[in-house]
Motif scaffolding. Sequence first.
Motif, PDB file in Angstrom:
ATOM      1  N   THR A 100       0.838  -1.188   0.000  1.00 52.13           N
ATOM      2  CA  THR A 100       0.000   0.000   0.000  1.00 52.13           C
ATOM      3  C   THR A 100       0.876   1.243   0.000  1.00 52.13           C
ATOM      4  N   SER A 102       0.321   5.497  -0.100  1.00 56.66           N
ATOM      5  CA  SER A 102      -0.572   6.658  -0.096  1.00 56.66           C
ATOM      6  C   SER A 102       0.294   7.907  -0.134  1.00 56.66           C
ATOM      7  N   GLN A 122      -1.587  -1.354  -4.175  1.00 57.01           N
ATOM      8  CA  GLN A 122      -2.611  -0.321  -4.249  1.00 57.01           C
ATOM      9  C   GLN A 122      -1.967   1.020  -3.945  1.00 57.01           C
ATOM     10  N   THR A 124      -2.781   5.232  -3.653  1.00 55.42           N
ATOM     11  CA  THR A 124      -3.744   6.323  -3.596  1.00 55.42           C
ATOM     12  C   THR A 124      -2.968   7.625  -3.587  1.00 55.42           C
ATOM     13  N   ARG A 126      -3.595  11.701  -3.241  1.00 56.51           N
ATOM     14  CA  ARG A 126      -4.569  12.735  -2.879  1.00 56.51           C
ATOM     15  C   ARG A 126      -3.978  14.101  -3.155  1.00 56.51           C
ATOM     16  N   SER A 133      -7.207   6.499  -6.975  1.00 56.37           N
ATOM     17  CA  SER A 133      -6.848   5.217  -6.386  1.00 56.37           C
ATOM     18  C   SER A 133      -6.661   4.218  -7.512  1.00 56.37           C
ATOM     19  N   TYR A 162     -14.205  12.282  -0.974  1.00 56.55           N
ATOM     20  CA  TYR A 162     -13.292  11.391  -0.244  1.00 56.55           C
ATOM     21  C   TYR A 162     -13.357  11.664   1.248  1.00 56.55           C
TER      22      TYR A 162
END
Length: 179
Positions: A100, A102, A122, A124, A126, A133, A162
């Motif tokens: 992951t 982010s 994954q 993401t 922002r 995503s 979000y």
Amino acid sequence: MGDFMKKIKFILFCSLFSSFSMMLFANQQASVVSVQGKVEVQRTGSWIPLKEGDLISEGELLNTGFKSEAVIKYEGSVMKMGPMTRVTLEKLSSTPVKDTVSVYLKTGALRSTVSHAAKKTQQTTRSATAVASVRGTDYVMTAEGRVIVNTGAVATMSAEQYAASVNQNSDSAPKDGES
């Protein structure tokens, strides 16, 4: 005395296993693949120049200067920061089945490539205006929320949507003492 020694061995085993598990699943570090121009990381209140091979930890703020670029790699995810870009690596985690990443994109633009691997990755990204995503995708995102998909698919939503979904999920979670 035999039972006592078995208990001691069991406690030592559990302690070692717990320490190993924490190291294995602890927050990881990303690596700097390449640097062109002025690229820095903010650590303990100071801006420190980055070079190829340096490691970056979760929570650190990265900045590229004018006519500068950086390529950052974490497991199955590669991120290229364009000139005048500032990002925070909000989350870097890895388990045996999932990686992951982010990222918060404050200014500028970045291009991310998330590989199709046996292990799920994954990512993401922002910004103040949008959230993207992805899995198994090559895309570009600007701090203004513009997303360009080179391959694969990207799910996007506004930053307001979000935030509302995150708040809704945390509001529906049981409070302490509730079941």
